[in-house]
Motif scaffolding. Structure first.
Motif, mmCIF file in Angstrom:
data_model
loop_
_atom_site.group_PDB
_atom_site.id
_atom_site.type_symbol
_atom_site.label_atom_id
_atom_site.label_comp_id
_atom_site.label_asym_id
_atom_site.label_seq_id
_atom_site.Cartn_x
_atom_site.Cartn_y
_atom_site.Cartn_z
ATOM 1 N N VAL A 188 -16.282 -10.350 119.622
ATOM 2 C CA VAL A 188 -15.829 -10.609 118.249
ATOM 3 C C VAL A 188 -16.830 -10.129 117.198
ATOM 4 N N ILE B 109 -9.435 -5.822 119.404
ATOM 5 C CA ILE B 109 -9.794 -6.519 118.164
ATOM 6 C C ILE B 109 -10.144 -5.518 117.072
ATOM 7 N N VAL C 196 -8.291 -11.297 116.479
ATOM 8 C CA VAL C 196 -9.102 -12.168 117.336
ATOM 9 C C VAL C 196 -8.226 -12.867 118.373
ATOM 10 N N GLY D 125 -7.176 -10.483 121.039
ATOM 11 C CA GLY D 125 -8.290 -10.270 121.961
ATOM 12 C C GLY D 125 -8.480 -11.456 122.892
#
Length: 752
Positions: free
Chosen positions: A465, A618, A664, A667
């Motif tokens: 992230v 992402i 996010v 992902g």
């Protein structure tokens, strides 16, 4: 003239109308096609959902028991010692305490044959004992100090094509006939025995009232090929005066004597000097202890009380050694008259004096069935070898019941709570579906797998992230168009890289690299962001004339030499740090000094490898969301005097927040469902530890590993489908939460 002008206009109007109708038709067809496609996707998801439920549902169904046949045996028989049937449930048998054996045909209730022990004149049967249910052996203690050993067997032949013939037989286990147990010729008034691998052990109360132990060990003579027996004898001086029942484990290691509400456990491995291992105090107020049985595997003792309670005991390691403890109890079974356990599973059945039949499974603590039948005042009960039938001796008849009990070991508590398994020091979450042992009990807790899935996803997201979001912000907002046109497609192409390749590299290259250079890896994680920040600070302090000489378009590419240099320095200094701080071996220091388990394939390796797989997903979605923010918003902010950083944090990121959050969550969904990387880089250990140096096993990896070897329709097979259902629910919840939050963010910041 007017007509000549009107005709082209009419033709043009006609063509326009025709084009509009075609466009309307195409729009309508597209709308219908998209709607049908969406509905089909929804239907496909529902079909997957209900198919998973269809496969999983049977494991939570209870047992079914139905009467199949009643068979009468001769009236002159003594009380029952043991009952049972063959594997095909075509022949039932009954053994009396006097050694009389009757074989009965289930189909018509006819008596096939009977056996009466051939005893010397003046010798009588004074005691009898049975081995564990799976052995189908029994022994008769005689008044002259001898014992007769038998085994019930069934031979299967096919005399005619397609026709099966099952032949019952009673086999004497000692070719020489009776075995002299008491050398003085005293009667064997009470008896317990064990027989395996040319070893026999007998515990008995002699005519003098003393409990004795006789161990016989046979050795084959190489010349005569005859078995020669050597005997060891001992007296149990501390045995209770009045014993209600006696049991011996099949491995001939322990002897249990029940006297009132106490159970005396002896260690008889050394037959010359047996010792009292433990006295189990099973007293429960005014309740009387009426039954003592060994559960399948002979590791647990079942103690039944006159009010219907049944308690399970097995040995647990403690301060005073390995002693028996009460683990669980079952209540409300009625006054238990007889109790029987399955051959290989941890199920047992009880029948009360009123004919109430209860079927239970110890480990899952499930009451599978409780139903009353016409079997009041039962005398004996036994399962068939396949546990698909139950034989009950009641009312001078053998009652055979068909039993359907496919998945007793599975329950919600066994799947999601700690379970105390035999041989374990305490309750635990355990996934262990297979073993090389026949008496193995499958341990099917899904908690370690769900925990491993969350752990793997968490470490992957911690790695992915920050890099993906920061890279997306820089690429969309700061990077020059020329470099962006090169970087963005390159990262997106990374998503097409097969995860099996990443898993292969992680398991065979990255894991050993991290183990050998762990100080360098940690140093790299610290120095890399610091060096990038210092490089940016240094660039900002350069004189303007120097900056003008460098091509501004490619200024971000100047970080590549810095990153390579820092990486090289980190690995170069790794051995020196290892010697200076960790005594030359980081792994030994972590294991011995810190007491932390270190697995080569651990969560750190998984986080790095799976992070690379998740970053493109992402990055791509987040970059598109940031780049799609209308330029007039950022230009207006800059025009009002805001700095680029203020514009980014207070305008651009807030407007793009729905897309960034979706990125996010997408992902995270990818990380939760990842299979090959965690399969090859985690070590596949189903443990529940947050340590970054230990591995895990995920739901997806477990399904991929064990589904090919599971038997179709078995509990293992259906629990794997349940794991798939849990994974399906995980992703559904993540996607639902992502959509709800995205919509709220969009509503909140749509007015910017």
């Amino acid at each position: 003239m007017d007509s000549q002008v009107t005709e082209p206009k009419a033709m043009a109007n006609f063509l326009v109308a025709k084009g509009n109708s075609r466009r309307a038709f195409k729009d309508k067809a597209t709308q219908i096609g998209v709607s049908i496609g969406g509905i089909m996707v929804f239907v496909a998801l529902l079909l997957i959902f209900f198919y998973l439920l269809y496969v999983v549902k049977p494991i939570f169904d209870g047992a079914e028991v139905s009467p199949k046949a009643n068979m009468s045996y001769p009236d002159n028989r003594a009380a029952a010692l043991m009952v049972g049937s063959d594997e095909q449930n075509e022949i039932a048998y009954r053994v009396s305490i006097a050694g009389e054996v009757d074989f009965l045909r289930v189909a018509d209730g006819s008596l096939i044959e009977s056996h009466v022990p051939d005893l010397p004149e003046g010798v009588t049967v004074v005691s009898s004992a049975v081995a564990t249910a799976a052995e189908q052996k029994f022994a008769l203690g005689l008044s002259n100090g001898q014992a007769l050993l038998y085994r019930v067997e069934f031979g299967v032949t096919y005399p005619a094509e397609g026709k099966r013939l099952i032949t019952p037989k009673l086999r004497a286990l000692n070719a020489d006939g009776a075995i002299q147990v008491d050398e003085a010729g005293g009667s064997l008034d009470q008896l317990a025995f064990g027989l395996a691998n040319n070893q026999m052990t007998f515990a008995y109360r002699s005519g003098a009232g003393k409990w004795r132990l006789t161990h016989l060990e046979g050795e084959e003579n190489l010349l005569t090929e005859e078995v020669e027996w050597s005997a060891s004898n001992a007296v149990l001086d501390d045995a209770p005066a009045k014993v209600n029942s006696a049991l011996m484990t099949p491995d001939q290691r322990q002897l249990m004597l029940q006297a009132g509400s106490k159970v005396y456990v002896y260690d008889i491995r050394d037959a010359d000097s047996p010792s009292l291992l433990q006295v189990i105090d099973a007293e429960r107020g005014k309740l009387a202890l009426t039954r003592m049985r060994l559960l399948a595997g002979a590791s647990s003792i079942l103690l039944g009380y006159d009010n219907g309670d049944v308690a399970q005991y097995f040995q647990v390691n403690g301060e005073k050694g390995r002693l028996y403890r009460e683990i669980r109890e079952f209540k409300g079974l009625g006054k238990v008259d007889t109790l029987a356990s399955e051959f290989y599973r941890k199920s047992f059945a009880t029948v009360s004096d009123s004919g109430k039949l209860t079927l239970l499974y110890t480990t899952s603590e499930r009451e599978l069935l409780s139903e009353t039948f016409d079997i009041a005042q039962p005398k004996a009960m036994g399962f068939s070898p396949r546990s698909n039938a139950l034989v009950v001796d009641a009312g001078n008849k053998l009652h055979l019941f068909a039993v359907s009990n496919a998945h007793p070991e599975v329950s919600w508590s066994a799947l999601w709570t700690k379970v105390w398994y035999e041989g374990y020091p305490e309750p635990a979450y355990v996934w262990q579906s297979t073993s090389g042992s026949d008496d193995f009990e499958a341990k099917l807790s899904l908690m370690p797998l769900a925990f491993g899935t969350i752990k793997a996803a968490l470490y992957a997201m911690l790695f992915a992230v920050p890099l993906a979001i920061a890279g997306a912000i820089y690429t969309a907002y700061f990077m020059s168009p020329k470099v962006r046109a090169l970087v963005k497609p390159t990262i997106e192409i990374m998503e097409a890289l097969p995860t099996v390749i990443l898993g292969f590299l992680a398991g065979l290259w990255l894991a050993p690299l991290v183990e050998d250079h762990l100080p360098g890896i940690v140093l790299l994680l610290i120095l890399l962001p610091v060096s990038i920040l210092l490089s940016a600070f240094g660039w900002s302090k350069l004189p303007g004339r120097w900056k003008q000489r460098l091509p501004e378009v490619y200024q971000e590419l100047m970080l590549i030499p810095v990153i390579l240099l820092v990486g090289w320095l980190a690995f170069e200094f790794s051995p020196m740090l290892e010697v200076a701080l960790f005594g030359g071996d980081t792994r030994l220091f972590i294991t011995h000094e810190l007491g932390i388990t270190f697995d080569q394939r651990n969560a750190l390796v998984v986080g790095i490898a799976m992070g690379f797989a998740v970053i493109p997903t992402i990055f791509s979605i987040a970059e598109d969301a940031i780049f799609s923010v209308p330029r007039h918003l950022s230009n207006g902010s800059l025009a009002l005097g805001a700095t680029p950083w203020q514009t980014l944090t207070r305008v651009v990121l807030l407007t793009a927040s729905p897309g960034i959050f979706s990125a996010v969550m997408m992902g995270l969904g990818r990380a939760v469902g990842e299979t090959m990387i965690v399969l090859m880089a985690t070590g596949n250990t189903a443990i529940m530890e947050w340590s970054v140096f230990e591995g895990m096993r995920t739901l997806a990896a477990n399904i991929a590993v064990e589904m090919p070897e599971s038997a179709i329709g078995s509990s293992h097979y259906r629990v794997l489908f349940l794991a798939a259902f849990v994974l399906f629910i995980f992703t559904f919840i993540f996607n639902t939460v992502a959509e709800v939050v995205r919509q709220r963010l969009r509503e909140r910041y749509s007015s910017l």
